[in-house]
Design a protein around this motif. Sequence first.
Motif, PDB file in Angstrom:
ATOM      1  N   ASP A 121       0.823  -1.220   0.000  1.00  0.00           N
ATOM      2  CA  ASP A 121       0.000   0.000   0.000  1.00  0.00           C
ATOM      3  C   ASP A 121       0.853   1.265   0.000  1.00  0.00           C
ATOM      4  O   ASP A 121       0.685   2.158   0.847  1.00  0.00           O
ATOM      5  CB  ASP A 121      -0.934   0.009   1.218  1.00  0.00           C
ATOM      6  N   ASN A 122       1.802   1.332  -0.930  1.00  0.00           N
ATOM      7  CA  ASN A 122       2.666   2.513  -1.092  1.00  0.00           C
ATOM      8  C   ASN A 122       3.499   2.829   0.146  1.00  0.00           C
ATOM      9  O   ASN A 122       4.037   3.929   0.285  1.00  0.00           O
ATOM     10  CB  ASN A 122       1.832   3.745  -1.469  1.00  0.00           C
ATOM     11  N   ASP A 123       3.582   1.865   1.075  1.00  0.00           N
ATOM     12  CA  ASP A 123       4.453   2.033   2.237  1.00  0.00           C
ATOM     13  C   ASP A 123       5.898   1.788   1.792  1.00  0.00           C
ATOM     14  O   ASP A 123       6.153   1.327   0.676  1.00  0.00           O
ATOM     15  CB  ASP A 123       4.031   1.037   3.322  1.00  0.00           C
ATOM     16  N   ARG A 124       6.858   2.067   2.652  1.00  0.00           N
ATOM     17  CA  ARG A 124       8.247   1.841   2.257  1.00  0.00           C
ATOM     18  C   ARG A 124       8.546   0.339   2.205  1.00  0.00           C
ATOM     19  O   ARG A 124       7.915  -0.467   2.897  1.00  0.00           O
ATOM     20  CB  ARG A 124       9.207   2.551   3.213  1.00  0.00           C
ATOM     21  N   ARG A 125       9.525  -0.009   1.385  1.00  0.00           N
ATOM     22  CA  ARG A 125       9.863  -1.420   1.184  1.00  0.00           C
ATOM     23  C   ARG A 125      10.558  -1.993   2.420  1.00  0.00           C
ATOM     24  O   ARG A 125      11.409  -1.344   3.017  1.00  0.00           O
ATOM     25  CB  ARG A 125      10.772  -1.580  -0.034  1.00  0.00           C
ATOM     26  N   LYS A 126      10.182  -3.217   2.773  1.00  0.00           N
ATOM     27  CA  LYS A 126      10.804  -3.905   3.900  1.00  0.00           C
ATOM     28  C   LYS A 126      11.295  -5.271   3.436  1.00  0.00           C
ATOM     29  O   LYS A 126      10.676  -5.907   2.580  1.00  0.00           O
ATOM     30  CB  LYS A 126       9.799  -4.081   5.047  1.00  0.00           C
ATOM     31  N   GLU A 127      12.406  -5.711   4.023  1.00  0.00           N
ATOM     32  CA  GLU A 127      12.964  -7.001   3.628  1.00  0.00           C
ATOM     33  C   GLU A 127      12.027  -8.137   4.043  1.00  0.00           C
ATOM     34  O   GLU A 127      11.480  -8.142   5.150  1.00  0.00           O
ATOM     35  CB  GLU A 127      14.344  -7.210   4.258  1.00  0.00           C
ATOM     36  N   VAL A 128      11.850  -9.096   3.135  1.00  0.00           N
ATOM     37  CA  VAL A 128      10.984 -10.246   3.401  1.00  0.00           C
ATOM     38  C   VAL A 128      11.637 -11.130   4.463  1.00  0.00           C
ATOM     39  O   VAL A 128      12.813 -11.493   4.353  1.00  0.00           O
ATOM     40  CB  VAL A 128      10.750 -11.058   2.104  1.00  0.00           C
ATOM     41  N   LYS A 129      10.869 -11.459   5.498  1.00  0.00           N
ATOM     42  CA  LYS A 129      11.387 -12.320   6.557  1.00  0.00           C
ATOM     43  C   LYS A 129      11.226 -13.781   6.137  1.00  0.00           C
ATOM     44  O   LYS A 129      10.117 -14.254   5.894  1.00  0.00           O
ATOM     45  CB  LYS A 129      10.635 -12.058   7.865  1.00  0.00           C
TER      46      LYS A 129
END
Length: 546
Positions: free
Chosen positions: A403-411
């Motif tokens: 939802d246009n949030d910042r990218r986070k590394e996949v756990k």
Amino acid sequence: YAVRTDQHNSKWLSEPVFVDAHVIPDGTDPNDAKIYFFFKERLTDNSGTTKQVHSMIARICPNDTGGQRSLVNKWTTFLKARLVCSVMDEDGTETYFDELEDVFLLETDNPRTTLVYGIFTTSSSIFKGSAVCVYHLSDIQTVFNGPFAHKEGPNHQLIPYQGRIPYPRPGTCPGGAFTPNMRTTKEFPDDVVTFIRNHPLMFNPIYPIHKRPLIIRIGADYKYTKIAVDRVNAADGRYHVLFLGTDQGTVQKVVVLPTNFSASGELILEELEVFQSNSPITTMKISSKKQQLYVSSDEGVTQVSLHRCHIYGTACADCCLARDPYCAWDGNSCSRFYPTGKRRSRRQDVRHGNPLTQCRGFNLKAYRNAAEIVQYGVKNNTTFLECTPKSPQASIKWLLQKDNDRRKEVKLNERIIATEQGLLIRSVQDSDRGLYHCIATENNFKQTLAKINFKVLDSEMVAIMTDKWSPWTWASSVRALQFHPKDFVGAFSHSEMQMINQYCKDSRQQGQQREEAQKMRGDYSKLKALINSRKSRNRRNQLPGS
């Protein structure tokens, strides 16, 4: 008459298997040249029970005609030394690659700077592997000019010989710089001949550069059998490119990269499957004039170009990351590099392989990005997000944006697993939806290989919409309510219906492809005779251990 080694004397040879032989100059006087023999032999240990394999180098003088009274018609200049290729464990124990398989001499204008490349394998049934060790010819000559081995004591322990060394030094050639007045070995004094008969072994072993192998392969499904080396001039220096034949009918092309003052690194550029029957490589020869590598096995002989720059793709960054000293980006494509070329647009960086400095102005921004694709997954089912790096040296990281949030590394966990080909998601959940970015990093150069907009469909909804045989029959049995398909479809939003239709369309296409593949499989036997062309595997998709 023939001159030979001392027969039935295990000090000289013990069940030898000869690998190669070369005439090598020793100083400026041609009479001082030596013939070097590379071989392995089985030696009995001090207990007299166990036999160990040792790789050896022996040398003789070409003008050796044997002795006058002793060693008649036998070598009077025969000396040998152990050739070591080993790795040192943390506890200080040495593990040997003890079986020499092949040798290649990379000659220079000065014979003393000649490099000797050797391929070694292990004789152990527990520790299996191959290694490439490199030796300075000057180090080899230093060992032959060093102390002789002498057995002493009840255990016949080898120690350096401490007694008087007769003159001329055993192993010296007649008529050379040190013996100008001796025309033949028959003029050698008796004590010289007697000494060399009893002390043919040098005390010090010959160790490789940096005292460790240049290349080690352990746990691989192949062993190295042959080696050929080419010296290549690149924009940032001179490099050695190794062509390594295997017992599986393949040839690996490897470049040696300087890493620091005490070690060198290696990078697999390419692996070629030159013989389809996995027939072991038995011979390899380089033709610098024709820029070809000639390879043979029991199956036949073939030739391979030393440089195949087109396989590195059509982008400047790929050409640069390949780090192949034969190739450079010429402004339009990856092509053969010529050191004499004056074209300013040529880009090559073998040492660092950095596209950021080499490929500015060559559409680098567009290359580093990837077009977004949409992929559907069904809740509680398994799905796979494909992303294959172009290089085994690249590291992969998956990022998820919601939802246009910042990218986070996949756990990663037991449910979400990263593989060499992509991301495996077991038992898909609603929380898995979002925009996945597959980021590859090589030499600090980051590139988005895949951008996947992952959408999750409800499993019950999909089961209803894809049921061919009894559509909507379940509805009439639920609380005796009568449903019409149009009423049911109206319960979904327009975007949800688009997702369902796309999923159904993809499912139908996959089914058709499977049917076509099944049909093709029936005709494969007819095509098999035609599919006999040589296959190749680009290093950009090839792992070192495979």
